[in-house]
Design an enzyme around this catalytic site. Sequence first.
Site, mmCIF file in Angstrom:
data_model
loop_
_atom_site.group_PDB
_atom_site.id
_atom_site.type_symbol
_atom_site.label_atom_id
_atom_site.label_comp_id
_atom_site.label_asym_id
_atom_site.label_seq_id
_atom_site.Cartn_x
_atom_site.Cartn_y
_atom_site.Cartn_z
ATOM 1 N N ASP A 1 5.942 7.585 116.372
ATOM 2 C CA ASP A 1 4.726 6.853 116.027
ATOM 3 C C ASP A 1 5.011 5.351 115.922
ATOM 4 O OD1 ASP A 1 1.894 7.157 115.041
ATOM 5 O OD2 ASP A 1 2.732 6.128 113.313
ATOM 6 N N GLU B 1 23.696 14.959 120.658
ATOM 7 C CA GLU B 1 24.630 15.851 119.980
ATOM 8 C C GLU B 1 24.141 17.292 120.012
ATOM 9 O OE1 GLU B 1 25.103 14.655 115.972
ATOM 10 O OE2 GLU B 1 25.656 12.607 116.513
HETATM 11 C C1 GLC Z 1 -0.414 5.873 115.568
HETATM 12 C C2 GLC Z 1 -1.191 7.141 115.431
HETATM 13 C C3 GLC Z 1 -2.461 6.853 114.704
HETATM 14 C C4 GLC Z 1 -2.113 6.293 113.338
HETATM 15 C C5 GLC Z 1 -1.222 5.070 113.470
HETATM 16 C C6 GLC Z 1 -0.589 4.712 112.165
HETATM 17 O O1 GLC Z 1 -1.033 4.991 116.403
HETATM 18 O O2 GLC Z 1 -1.417 7.704 116.698
HETATM 19 O O3 GLC Z 1 -3.257 7.994 114.583
HETATM 20 O O4 GLC Z 1 -3.279 5.941 112.665
HETATM 21 O O5 GLC Z 1 -0.147 5.300 114.345
HETATM 22 O O6 GLC Z 1 0.396 5.643 111.835
#
Ligand code: GLC
Length: 549
Positions: free
Chosen positions: A220, A269
Site C-alpha cells: 500500500d 529466502e
Molecule cells: C491505498 C488504498 C486506499 C487507502 C490508502 C491509504 O491507496 O488503496 O484504499 O485509502 O492507500 O492507506
Amino acid sequence: MTQHVTTALPADATPDDSARREWWREAVIYQVYPRSFADGNGDGMGDLPGITARLPYLKRLGVDAVWFSPFYASPQADAGYDVADYRAVDPMFGTLTDAAELVREAHALGLRVIVDVVPNHCSDQHAWFREALRAGPGSPPRERFHFRSGKGEGGHLPPNDWESVFGGPAWTRVEDGEWYLHLFAPEQPDFNWDHPAVHEEFHSILRFWLDLGVDGFRIDVAHGLVKAAGLPDIGHEEQVSLLGKQSVPYFDQDGVHEIYRSWRRILQEYAGERIAVAEAWTPTVERSARYLRPDELHQAFNFEYLTTGWDADGLRDVIDRSLRAMNAVQAPATWVLSNHDVVRHCTRFADGDAARGLRRAKAATLLMLALPGSAYLYQGEELGLPEVTELPDEVRQDPAFFRSTGQGGRRDGCRVPMPWSGQRAPFGFGPAEGGPSWLPQPAGWRDLTAEAQDGDPSSTLEFYRRALAVRREHPALGAGRDVEWLDAPEGVLAFRRTSPRGTFVCTVNLSAAPVVYPTPGTVLVSSADVTPGATATNLPADSTVWWAA
Ligand code: GLC
C-alpha cells in the site's frame, strides 16, 4: 541463506508449479475486498470464512491468484487501511486460524494468495502510536513517527504546507502541542522510515505472513514511505491526489528503493516464488519501472493504463510506453481497469448510457487480457457490476467523503457487497434473505447475481470464464513481452502475438460504428456478437475480438 519451508504451502498444492516458473509474469490476479465479498456469519460485513466458502467460485472463474485488501485488526477509519495490529485478524473478519484456513484452501485449489501490507502509516490505535502519545515530545517513541513543533505564534500552525490525500492539512496537533504527519486520515499517522526500528518491524511482519504461507504482498502507498529530508514545503496551492501526477516531497523519493531491495531479499529466502506488487502512483510508467529493477519488486500497478479513457490512440500509446518501460527492467507489464479506490470501469466508460458502459467494459477487459503480462480484476467486474452512485450520505464510510474532495468522496460506490444469489438483498452476500449488508445493494442487482448469470452464455460472468479459459490455454496470450501492431482504420486497434505454438490476433473497435476489417482467422472469444465473413468482417462498435490466426 535460510530456506524457509512452510507447511501452509504443500508441495502438491500447485501441481503446475515447475511447469510455470515465474507464475506471476502472466498471472491473472483477482482482488477481494473482504468486507464486501461474502458474509459468513450474517452480521452484514464480509469475513474470512465467507471468502473461504466462495473460493471454488474463483477457481472456476479461472484466475491464478487472489489479492486480499487488509483484514488486520483495525478501527476501520479507512476500511482497514488503518492497521492497529499487523499480526492479528480483526474480529470483524475472523481469526488467525481463519486466515490460515483461507490460505490452505486457496492452495488446495491451486490459487495463490497475496495479502496487503500497509507500511506508510498505521492506525492511531497502534501500540507504537499510543506509546508515542504517552511518552511526550522529544521521547524516543515519538521518533518512529513524524512529530514536529508547529509554526507561528505558539506553534499553532502546521509544520509545513502538506495536504492530506483525503483533504485538509496533513498534520494534526496533539494535546501537548506537537503535530504529527498523516498523508491520509488523522487516524493514520505516517511511520518515520528513517528509523531502523520501522525497517525491522516490517521485516518481521513480512516474515510472519510468509511463514503463514502467503505467496506475496500488495504494498500500500509503496511510493510514500520516504519523505524528503527536512520535510520541505511544497509551495503550491493545488490539492495533491493519490491519482495525481505532481512531483511532491513525500511521494516517489529515491530512498524507497533501498527498502524494497531488503524486502526482495526476504522474499527470496522463501521457497515457491513469493512476490510483491507496488501500489505506486508515480508520474510516469518509467518512474514505476524503477520499483521493478531486478533486485526490487516484481510488479507495480499500471495506474496510467487504468486512467486512460476509451480511446484508441491513448490506449495504444500507454500500452507501448508500458511495455517499453517494463521490458527495460525485465519486469512484466501489468494491466488493471478497476479496484476499490476508483469508479468501476463499467460506469467510467458509460458516458451516461449503462448499456454502452457494459459493452465497452467487456471490450476493455478482453483487450487487457490479450496483452503480455499480468492482469488484475476487481471483485464484481466479472458480473458487470456498475458503480453505485445513489448511496445516501448516512451510509457512506469513505473518509475521503467526509474530508472534502480528495477523491470526490466516491469510493463507497465501488465497494457495495457482491450479489451472489436470490431475489432479495443482500442477494446471498449474507446467509439470511433480508439480512443486513454494510452498504445497501440496488434492487436491480437481482439480475446480476452470480446465480442468475451462471450457465447463461450471454452473461458477463460466462464471458469472463470463457476469456480466462482461453487465455490459460492459448500459448500466445499473456506470455511474451511485445505486441505487433497491425494496420487498422481510425478508431480500431489490431495487434498480433505469436508464439512457437500459435498465432493470435486481437481487434478492438473503439469507435461508435461498425468497421469492416479483413478477417484475421477464426473467432476465439468476442465481447459482442460477431459474424466473421470469408474475407472481411464487420467489427461491432465498442467490441474486442480474439482470433486464432
Ligand atoms: C491505498 C488504498 C486506499 C487507502 C490508502 C491509504 O491507496 O488503496 O484504499 O485509502 O492507500 O492507506
